[in-house]
Design a protein around this motif. Structure first.
Motif, PDB file in Angstrom:
ATOM      1  N   ALA A  12      -8.050   3.117   7.345  1.00 51.02           N
ATOM      2  CA  ALA A  12      -7.533   1.990   6.661  1.00 51.02           C
ATOM      3  C   ALA A  12      -8.202   1.640   5.228  1.00 51.02           C
ATOM      4  O   ALA A  12      -9.465   1.444   5.410  1.00 51.02           O
ATOM      5  N   ASN A  16      -4.140   0.443   1.015  1.00 51.41           N
ATOM      6  CA  ASN A  16      -2.988   0.447   1.897  1.00 51.41           C
ATOM      7  C   ASN A  16      -2.340  -0.946   2.178  1.00 51.41           C
ATOM      8  O   ASN A  16      -1.093  -1.038   2.298  1.00 51.41           O
ATOM      9  N   TRP A  19      -0.192  -1.934  -0.828  1.00 51.71           N
ATOM     10  CA  TRP A  19       1.274  -1.176  -0.790  1.00 51.71           C
ATOM     11  C   TRP A  19       1.947  -1.856   0.348  1.00 51.71           C
ATOM     12  O   TRP A  19       3.244  -1.911   0.020  1.00 51.71           O
ATOM     13  N   LEU A  57       0.313   3.596   7.566  1.00 54.02           N
ATOM     14  CA  LEU A  57      -0.623   3.958   6.486  1.00 54.02           C
ATOM     15  C   LEU A  57      -1.993   4.003   7.150  1.00 54.02           C
ATOM     16  O   LEU A  57      -2.778   4.771   7.044  1.00 54.02           O
ATOM     17  N   TRP A  61      -2.761   8.049   7.115  1.00 51.92           N
ATOM     18  CA  TRP A  61      -3.466   8.241   5.753  1.00 51.92           C
ATOM     19  C   TRP A  61      -4.483   9.096   6.022  1.00 51.92           C
ATOM     20  O   TRP A  61      -5.406   8.863   6.560  1.00 51.92           O
TER      21      TRP A  61
END
Length: 74
Positions: A12, A16, A19, A57, A61
């Motif tokens: 993380a 993120n 967003w 995310l 990610w």
């Protein structure tokens, strides 16, 4: 031979969460603006979007790959 290795994903990132927050606020705003949704419903929908988006995310990610696989012959 060059030694190209992709950096490991850091999990993380602070961006993120930003967003996810932006997605939640936009969802709540669009919900009230387009559908006339009550404020409580819009906040609940925005909170759900925030949680789902943040989890996705944080889980998936990864930094873009680097190295020979994307060299395209150059």
């Amino acid at each position: 031979m060059s030694d190209h290795h992709a950096a490991a994903s850091e999990g993380a990132k602070a961006s993120n969460w930003l967003w996810a927050l932006v997605a939640a606020v936009v969802t709540a705003a669009v919900g009230t603006w387009l559908t006339g949704m009550a404020l409580q419903g819009a906040v609940l929908l925005g909170g759900t979007v925030f949680v789902v988006y943040a989890v996705v995310l944080a889980q998936f990610w990864e930094d873009p790959p680097h190295g020979d696989a994307h060299d395209h012959g150059h």
